[in-house]
Design a protein around this motif. Structure first.
Motif, PDB file in Angstrom:
ATOM      1  N   ALA A 207      67.692  29.883  46.773  1.00 34.16           N
ATOM      2  CA  ALA A 207      68.783  29.726  47.747  1.00 34.16           C
ATOM      3  C   ALA A 207      68.966  30.964  48.620  1.00 34.16           C
ATOM      4  O   ALA A 207      69.453  30.868  49.743  1.00 34.16           O
ATOM      5  N   LEU A 208      68.569  32.131  48.120  1.00 29.95           N
ATOM      6  CA  LEU A 208      68.730  33.375  48.885  1.00 29.95           C
ATOM      7  C   LEU A 208      67.444  33.787  49.599  1.00 29.95           C
ATOM      8  O   LEU A 208      67.421  34.788  50.309  1.00 29.95           O
ATOM      9  N   ASN A 209      66.382  33.017  49.408  1.00 33.50           N
ATOM     10  CA  ASN A 209      65.098  33.433  49.976  1.00 33.50           C
ATOM     11  C   ASN A 209      65.035  33.151  51.477  1.00 33.50           C
ATOM     12  O   ASN A 209      65.574  32.179  51.975  1.00 33.50           O
ATOM     13  N   LYS A 210      64.354  34.031  52.187  1.00 37.80           N
ATOM     14  CA  LYS A 210      64.149  33.866  53.636  1.00 37.80           C
ATOM     15  C   LYS A 210      62.652  33.861  53.956  1.00 37.80           C
ATOM     16  O   LYS A 210      62.243  34.235  55.047  1.00 37.80           O
ATOM     17  N   LEU A 211      61.855  33.432  52.966  1.00 33.91           N
ATOM     18  CA  LEU A 211      60.403  33.445  53.142  1.00 33.91           C
ATOM     19  C   LEU A 211      59.835  32.071  53.474  1.00 33.91           C
ATOM     20  O   LEU A 211      58.916  31.946  54.281  1.00 33.91           O
ATOM     21  N   THR A 212      60.378  31.032  52.833  1.00 31.51           N
ATOM     22  CA  THR A 212      59.827  29.687  52.996  1.00 31.51           C
ATOM     23  C   THR A 212      60.893  28.625  52.770  1.00 31.51           C
ATOM     24  O   THR A 212      61.851  28.842  52.017  1.00 31.51           O
ATOM     25  N   HIS A 213      60.714  27.466  53.421  1.00 34.12           N
ATOM     26  CA  HIS A 213      61.589  26.321  53.192  1.00 34.12           C
ATOM     27  C   HIS A 213      61.099  25.459  52.018  1.00 34.12           C
ATOM     28  O   HIS A 213      61.746  24.464  51.684  1.00 34.12           O
ATOM     29  N   SER A 214      59.967  25.825  51.429  1.00 32.78           N
ATOM     30  CA  SER A 214      59.405  25.024  50.340  1.00 32.78           C
ATOM     31  C   SER A 214      59.885  25.546  48.988  1.00 32.78           C
ATOM     32  O   SER A 214      59.455  26.609  48.538  1.00 32.78           O
ATOM     33  N   LYS A 215      60.745  24.771  48.341  1.00 31.54           N
ATOM     34  CA  LYS A 215      61.263  25.182  47.030  1.00 31.54           C
ATOM     35  C   LYS A 215      60.145  25.229  45.993  1.00 31.54           C
ATOM     36  O   LYS A 215      60.083  26.152  45.164  1.00 31.54           O
ATOM     37  N   ASN A 216      59.229  24.261  46.029  1.00 29.41           N
ATOM     38  CA  ASN A 216      58.132  24.224  45.062  1.00 29.41           C
ATOM     39  C   ASN A 216      57.207  25.432  45.208  1.00 29.41           C
ATOM     40  O   ASN A 216      56.819  26.053  44.223  1.00 29.41           O
ATOM     41  N   ARG A 217      56.844  25.742  46.449  1.00 27.54           N
ATOM     42  CA  ARG A 217      55.938  26.885  46.653  1.00 27.54           C
ATOM     43  C   ARG A 217      56.632  28.196  46.282  1.00 27.54           C
ATOM     44  O   ARG A 217      56.011  29.089  45.707  1.00 27.54           O
ATOM     45  N   TYR A 218      57.912  28.305  46.592  1.00 25.22           N
ATOM     46  CA  TYR A 218      58.643  29.521  46.252  1.00 25.22           C
ATOM     47  C   TYR A 218      58.760  29.665  44.732  1.00 25.22           C
ATOM     48  O   TYR A 218      58.562  30.757  44.183  1.00 25.22           O
ATOM     49  N   SER A 219      59.034  28.564  44.037  1.00 24.30           N
ATOM     50  CA  SER A 219      59.157  28.593  42.568  1.00 24.30           C
ATOM     51  C   SER A 219      57.841  29.001  41.913  1.00 24.30           C
ATOM     52  O   SER A 219      57.826  29.788  40.955  1.00 24.30           O
ATOM     53  N   LEU A 220      56.730  28.489  42.433  1.00 25.17           N
ATOM     54  CA  LEU A 220      55.422  28.842  41.875  1.00 25.17           C
ATOM     55  C   LEU A 220      55.086  30.309  42.124  1.00 25.17           C
ATOM     56  O   LEU A 220      54.497  30.981  41.280  1.00 25.17           O
ATOM     57  N   PHE A 221      55.499  30.820  43.281  1.00 24.31           N
ATOM     58  CA  PHE A 221      55.310  32.231  43.615  1.00 24.31           C
ATOM     59  C   PHE A 221      56.074  33.111  42.623  1.00 24.31           C
ATOM     60  O   PHE A 221      55.525  34.069  42.049  1.00 24.31           O
TER      61      PHE A 221
END
Length: 321
Positions: A207-221
């Motif tokens: 919710a605080l990330n400003k890197l990507t709109h993809s929750k799945n890709r951010y979670s895997l990162f």
């Protein structure tokens, strides 16, 4: 041309059933010794009859492990891929007492490593054109490399290139803060220290990330960085910021000399890069096509499918034209 891309919808299962098995069977890992005896780690893979050979220059804090999905997509679409972890991050060697320091003495060191990598590892295996694909800090390194050796790459793609960073402080203030930070480090007899407000590694929630709109890709990162603690990196040091400022000034002053045919992707929703300066610099490239990606956050190459698929189609079309 029609390209095939992984989908964020079932990405966790795609990693388990396709991407990780591909990584085990088709990707070669290695390392070489860079300037000042720093180990530089890399990975590469070559499909049958590749269209071209793509060298990836990644962004700050990144490792080639974070690029597994993109490497898989490139390989599946017929591109040979070579990628290195820049010194001071990923699986490569560190230069300071604290492995989480975002540090480099001079961006020329990154360029030296990239050119060594291309000449010693990539070129002996090259098939087709030699092409450069950069993200963020990797775009600054890429631009400096194109200035150093204009004939090295046939084409270059720079996604969210770091030609300016936020907050865009006035030069006098930025220089003053850097000077103070360097003085503090000298006084404390240490070779580097975090710039004001920078900290060791923090895993921000989606919710605080400003890197990507993809929750799945951010979670895997984030999951990857939790599992592979060696690749965690904190904020920038004063020394890195001084080196980055010098690098960005060099690029802006000499942008008209970057003659390599280039595609520059500018993410319209970027909160890391100062887009005004980035686009001003990009406009000086004499042989560049600039594409503004609406809505996209900083990490265009790991964005949500609607943004990523369109951006990657543009990139793949450019590389294969």
């Amino acid at each position: 041309m029609s390209w095939t891309f992984t989908s964020e919808q079932d990405l966790a299962s795609t990693f388990a059933t396709e991407i990780n098995p591909f990584w085990q069977t088709s990707v070669t890992l290695g390392e070489f010794v860079g300037k000042d005896n720093i180990d530089v780690h890399y990975a590469w893979c070559i499909p049958e009859n590749p269209k071209s050979t793509v060298v990836i220059s990644s962004g700050r804090i990144e490792s080639y492990l974070k690029y597994k999905e993109l490497i898989f997509d490139l390989y599946q679409n017929g591109f040979a891929v070579f990628i290195l972890d820049h010194r001071g991050q990923g699986l490569s060697g560190r230069m300071t007492h604290d492995p989480q320091h975002g540090y480099v003495a001079d961006f020329a060191d990154y360029v030296d490593d990239l050119i060594t990598f291309v000449n010693d590892i990539v070129k002996p295996r090259q098939q087709g054109e030699l092409q450069l694909l950069c993200h963020s800090m990797g775009g600054a390194i890429g631009a400096l490399t194109l200035l150093r050796d204009p004939s090295l790459f046939d084409k270059a793609v720079l996604a969210s290139p770091m030609f300016g960073i936020k907050p865009a402080l006035p030069n006098w203030l930025a220089n003053s803060l850097i000077k103070v930070g360097l003085s503090i480090n000298k006084m404390k007899k240490r070779e580097s220290g975090y710039f004001f407000g920078q900290t060791p590694y923090i895993a921000f929630p989606y919710a605080l990330n400003k890197l990507t709109h993809s929750k799945n890709r951010y979670s895997l990162f984030r999951q990857l960085y939790d599992e592979e603690r060696q690749i965690q990196l904190g904020g920038v040091t004063t020394e890195w910021l001084r080196a980055a400022q010098a690098a960005m000034n060099t690029i802006e002053l000499n942008a008209a000399a970057i003659t390599t045919r280039s595609l520059i992707l500018s993410a319209d929703g970027d909160s890391i890069i100062e887009n005004k300066r980035q686009r001003r610099v990009a406009a000086k490239f004499p042989n560049a096509q600039v594409e503004i990606i609406p809505v996209a956050y900083h990490e265009v190459l790991t964005e949500s499918d609607d943004i990523r698929d369109a951006a990657l189609s543009t990139v793949f079309d450019f590389l294969s034209a």
